[in-house]
Scaffold this motif. Structure first.
Motif, PDB file in Angstrom:
ATOM      1  N   VAL A  35       0.496  -3.623 -15.556  1.00  0.00           N
ATOM      2  CA  VAL A  35       0.405  -3.726 -14.051  1.00  0.00           C
ATOM      3  C   VAL A  35       0.805  -2.362 -13.318  1.00  0.00           C
ATOM      4  CG1 VAL A  35       0.907  -4.759 -11.730  1.00  0.00           C
ATOM      5  CG2 VAL A  35       0.403  -6.274 -13.822  1.00  0.00           C
ATOM      6  N   ASN A  36       1.936  -1.926 -13.716  1.00  0.00           N
ATOM      7  CA  ASN A  36       2.498  -0.412 -13.453  1.00  0.00           C
ATOM      8  C   ASN A  36       1.516   0.450 -13.775  1.00  0.00           C
ATOM      9  OD1 ASN A  36       4.428   1.887 -14.006  1.00  0.00           O
ATOM     10  ND2 ASN A  36       5.334   0.922 -12.474  1.00  0.00           N
ATOM     11  N   GLU A  37       0.880   0.385 -14.679  1.00  0.00           N
ATOM     12  CA  GLU A  37       0.112   1.464 -14.925  1.00  0.00           C
ATOM     13  C   GLU A  37      -1.162   1.508 -14.278  1.00  0.00           C
ATOM     14  OE1 GLU A  37      -1.736   4.833 -16.866  1.00  0.00           O
ATOM     15  OE2 GLU A  37       0.284   4.078 -17.224  1.00  0.00           O
ATOM     16  N   ARG A  38      -1.418   0.213 -13.758  1.00  0.00           N
ATOM     17  CA  ARG A  38      -2.801   0.212 -13.185  1.00  0.00           C
ATOM     18  C   ARG A  38      -2.497   0.733 -11.650  1.00  0.00           C
ATOM     19  NH1 ARG A  38      -5.577  -4.944  -9.857  1.00  0.00           N
ATOM     20  NH2 ARG A  38      -7.693  -3.887  -9.535  1.00  0.00           N
ATOM     21  N   GLN A  39      -1.185   0.263 -11.393  1.00  0.00           N
ATOM     22  CA  GLN A  39      -0.718   0.727  -9.932  1.00  0.00           C
ATOM     23  C   GLN A  39      -0.621   2.224  -9.661  1.00  0.00           C
ATOM     24  OE1 GLN A  39       2.651  -1.583  -9.150  1.00  0.00           O
ATOM     25  NE2 GLN A  39       1.851  -3.415  -8.372  1.00  0.00           N
ATOM     26  N   ALA A  40      -0.151   3.005 -10.831  1.00  0.00           N
ATOM     27  CA  ALA A  40      -0.006   4.427 -10.933  1.00  0.00           C
ATOM     28  C   ALA A  40      -1.582   4.912 -10.881  1.00  0.00           C
ATOM     29  CB  ALA A  40       0.682   4.734 -12.276  1.00  0.00           C
ATOM     30  N   ARG A  41      -2.299   4.468 -11.630  1.00  0.00           N
ATOM     31  CA  ARG A  41      -3.999   4.857 -11.397  1.00  0.00           C
ATOM     32  C   ARG A  41      -4.379   4.740 -10.297  1.00  0.00           C
ATOM     33  NH1 ARG A  41      -6.463   2.959 -16.964  1.00  0.00           N
ATOM     34  NH2 ARG A  41      -4.907   3.567 -18.802  1.00  0.00           N
ATOM     35  N   ASP A  42      -4.230   3.705  -9.534  1.00  0.00           N
ATOM     36  CA  ASP A  42      -4.733   3.690  -8.264  1.00  0.00           C
ATOM     37  C   ASP A  42      -4.053   4.480  -7.156  1.00  0.00           C
ATOM     38  OD1 ASP A  42      -6.294   1.382  -9.045  1.00  0.00           O
ATOM     39  OD2 ASP A  42      -5.022  -0.377  -8.316  1.00  0.00           O
ATOM     40  N   ALA A  43      -2.736   4.672  -7.252  1.00  0.00           N
ATOM     41  CA  ALA A  43      -2.304   5.735  -6.284  1.00  0.00           C
ATOM     42  C   ALA A  43      -2.720   7.046  -6.825  1.00  0.00           C
ATOM     43  CB  ALA A  43      -0.589   5.618  -6.486  1.00  0.00           C
ATOM     44  N   HIS A  44      -2.822   7.560  -8.008  1.00  0.00           N
ATOM     45  CA  HIS A  44      -3.237   8.797  -8.170  1.00  0.00           C
ATOM     46  C   HIS A  44      -4.711   9.029  -7.688  1.00  0.00           C
ATOM     47  CE1 HIS A  44      -3.849  12.460 -10.421  1.00  0.00           C
ATOM     48  NE2 HIS A  44      -4.994  12.004 -10.980  1.00  0.00           N
ATOM     49  N   ARG A  45      -5.646   7.943  -7.627  1.00  0.00           N
ATOM     50  CA  ARG A  45      -6.858   7.878  -7.351  1.00  0.00           C
ATOM     51  C   ARG A  45      -6.942   8.094  -5.777  1.00  0.00           C
ATOM     52  NH1 ARG A  45      -8.309   3.460  -9.047  1.00  0.00           N
ATOM     53  NH2 ARG A  45      -8.720   3.946 -11.267  1.00  0.00           N
ATOM     54  N   MET A  46      -6.062   7.311  -5.069  1.00  0.00           N
ATOM     55  CA  MET A  46      -6.130   7.585  -3.511  1.00  0.00           C
ATOM     56  C   MET A  46      -5.539   8.874  -3.463  1.00  0.00           C
ATOM     57  SD  MET A  46      -4.576   3.756  -2.652  1.00  0.00           S
ATOM     58  CE  MET A  46      -4.310   4.243  -0.755  1.00  0.00           C
ATOM     59  N   LEU A  47      -4.643   9.467  -3.933  1.00  0.00           N
ATOM     60  CA  LEU A  47      -4.179  10.768  -3.680  1.00  0.00           C
ATOM     61  C   LEU A  47      -5.415  11.836  -3.795  1.00  0.00           C
ATOM     62  CD1 LEU A  47      -1.685  12.591  -2.528  1.00  0.00           C
ATOM     63  CD2 LEU A  47      -1.269  12.726  -5.134  1.00  0.00           C
ATOM     64  N   ALA A  48      -5.941  11.435  -4.996  1.00  0.00           N
ATOM     65  CA  ALA A  48      -6.917  12.464  -5.157  1.00  0.00           C
ATOM     66  C   ALA A  48      -8.275  12.462  -4.162  1.00  0.00           C
ATOM     67  CB  ALA A  48      -7.511  12.394  -6.548  1.00  0.00           C
ATOM     68  N   ALA A  49      -8.341  11.365  -3.681  1.00  0.00           N
ATOM     69  CA  ALA A  49      -9.446  11.036  -2.629  1.00  0.00           C
ATOM     70  C   ALA A  49      -9.237  11.695  -1.438  1.00  0.00           C
ATOM     71  CB  ALA A  49      -9.812   9.496  -2.406  1.00  0.00           C
ATOM     72  N   SER A  50      -7.744  11.549  -0.870  1.00  0.00           N
ATOM     73  CA  SER A  50      -7.259  11.969   0.150  1.00  0.00           C
ATOM     74  C   SER A  50      -7.251  13.511   0.292  1.00  0.00           C
ATOM     75  CB  SER A  50      -5.804  11.603   0.691  1.00  0.00           C
ATOM     76  OG  SER A  50      -5.062  12.237  -0.495  1.00  0.00           O
ATOM     77  N   ARG A  51      -6.814  14.494  -0.837  1.00  0.00           N
ATOM     78  CA  ARG A  51      -6.934  15.582  -1.145  1.00  0.00           C
ATOM     79  C   ARG A  51      -8.338  16.151  -0.909  1.00  0.00           C
ATOM     80  NH1 ARG A  51      -2.707  17.182  -5.833  1.00  0.00           N
ATOM     81  NH2 ARG A  51      -0.908  16.495  -4.664  1.00  0.00           N
ATOM     82  N   SER A  52      -9.365  15.360  -1.482  1.00  0.00           N
ATOM     83  CA  SER A  52     -10.772  15.986  -1.403  1.00  0.00           C
ATOM     84  C   SER A  52     -11.345  15.793  -0.109  1.00  0.00           C
ATOM     85  CB  SER A  52     -11.695  15.374  -2.608  1.00  0.00           C
ATOM     86  OG  SER A  52     -11.372  13.962  -2.146  1.00  0.00           O
ATOM     87  N   SER A  53     -11.054  14.856   0.513  1.00  0.00           N
ATOM     88  CA  SER A  53     -11.377  14.721   1.863  1.00  0.00           C
ATOM     89  C   SER A  53     -10.990  15.630   2.881  1.00  0.00           C
ATOM     90  CB  SER A  53     -11.018  13.271   2.510  1.00  0.00           C
ATOM     91  OG  SER A  53      -9.724  12.855   2.613  1.00  0.00           O
ATOM     92  N   ALA A  54      -9.343  15.853   2.579  1.00  0.00           N
ATOM     93  CA  ALA A  54      -8.826  16.898   3.496  1.00  0.00           C
ATOM     94  C   ALA A  54      -9.397  18.531   3.260  1.00  0.00           C
ATOM     95  CB  ALA A  54      -7.318  17.022   3.291  1.00  0.00           C
ATOM     96  N   ASP A  55      -9.707  18.595   1.700  1.00  0.00           N
ATOM     97  CA  ASP A  55     -10.293  20.146   1.696  1.00  0.00           C
ATOM     98  C   ASP A  55     -11.660  20.243   1.951  1.00  0.00           C
ATOM     99  OD1 ASP A  55      -8.011  20.460   0.346  1.00  0.00           O
ATOM    100  OD2 ASP A  55      -8.494  20.432  -1.484  1.00  0.00           O
TER     101      ASP A  55
END
Length: 324
Positions: free
Chosen positions: A235-255
């Motif tokens: 479960v911790n691994e899945r949460q880490a992946r979800d957080a990384h995916r959301m961070l990458a999406a926010s960066r791509s939308s900002a760029d």
């Protein structure tokens, strides 16, 4: 709060809805359904002006059954227990075990609602809700359902305990895309309530959930690792992946799409407007100096700090102990 206990001895933190909130949701639903019934009745009266009395009565009965009875049943079935009024009030109809309702549950509730709501103007339903400890009307009793509150204070939600430090990052290569949401929900409910279960029941449930999770991932659980610790690590691994995916999406939308609109690329962490590997053209930059070199007179960069998620966590804070 009246807690619900499933057949697997998992305590669900569901709060049954009381009479005021249910009455408000029912008022909204009756207003919407009543308005639709009036509009449909007027349209059918104009369209069937040339019919005789028997045909007009048949059309009126059919309109009553379809709009006032059939429509609420269809809405509750398709929305899994959330009508317009319940959605506005943050309520939902669920089974006694906390699962989503089906057509038969909505049918029994709708049929009983004709008697205890429409024919008695809600008097029977109000008395039954006041007498019941969980605020259930007769339709809920016969259908085996319960109206619960979905919107709970964020501070009362139980959090999943962190995994043991010796398991953090161990399942980074595990494929979790095929695991269904129902299994994730069951695992989270177990991890948040495992200290409230009997020891034997908790071990048996953890073993069963770990087996199901390993079956969906295609990789067996490692030997020597407790089932509860294995579940917490995954479960911790899945949460880490979800957080990384959301961070990458926010960066791509900002760029922006492809970083377009920035002559020298999107701003970097220091706001100098230069990408990694490009010449910094800000004040104090030295021509010919590499992009990562500090300007003359600038203080040295602070040493990198390890990620917070990889810091050692004492075993007492996780509830798990490393194997002997």
């Amino acid at each position: 709060m009246n807690e619900l206990v499933t057949g697997d001895a998992v305590v669900l933190g569901l709060r049954p809805a009381k009479l005021p909130s249910r009455a408000l949701a029912l008022s909204i639903d009756l207003f919407v359904v009543g308005t639709a019934f009036v509009l449909v009745s007027v349209g059918l009266a104009v369209a069937s002006a040339g019919l005789d009395a028997a045909a007009f009565a048949a059309v009126s009965v059919a309109t009553f059954l379809l709009v006032l009875v059939g429509a609420p049943i269809a809405v509750e079935t398709l929305s899994h227990g959330r009508s317009l009024g319940k959605l506005a009030c943050g309520l939902r109809v669920v089974r006694d075990d906390g699962g989503p309702i089906r057509f038969r549950h909505a049918l029994v509730r709708g049929a009983m609602g004709v008697v205890e709501i429409l024919m008695t103007l809600g008097v029977v339903a109000s008395i039954a809700s006041l007498v019941s400890a969980r605020g259930r009307r007769l339709g809920d009793v016969f259908a085996g359902t319960l109206v619960v509150r979905e919107r709970l204070p964020a501070g009362r939600s139980a959090s999943v305990p962190p995994p043991p430090p010796w398991l953090v990052g161990r399942f980074a290569g595990l494929d979790l895309s095929a695991v269904p949401d129902e299994l994730w929900l069951a695992v989270r409910q177990y991890l948040t309530r495992m200290h409230q279960l009997d020891a034997d029941v908790g071990r048996a449930m953890a073993g069963r959930l770990a087996g199901e999770l390993a079956g969906w991932t295609g990789v067996p659980a490692p030997g020597g690792v407790p089932a509860a610790a294995y579940l917490a690590a995954v479960v911790n691994e899945r949460q880490a992946r979800d957080a990384h995916r959301m961070l990458a999406a926010s960066r791509s939308s900002a760029d922006g799409p492809g970083g377009a609109g920035w002559p020298m690329g999107p701003p970097g962490p220091t706001g100098d407007g230069a990408r990694v590997g490009e010449r910094p053209w800000g004040p104090g930059a030295v021509p010919g100096a590499p992009a990562h070199a500090p300007a003359p007179g600038a203080p040295a960069a602070a040493p990198a700090v390890p990620a917070a998620g990889r810091d050692p966590v004492p075993p007492a804070a996780t509830g798990f102990a490393p194997p002997a």
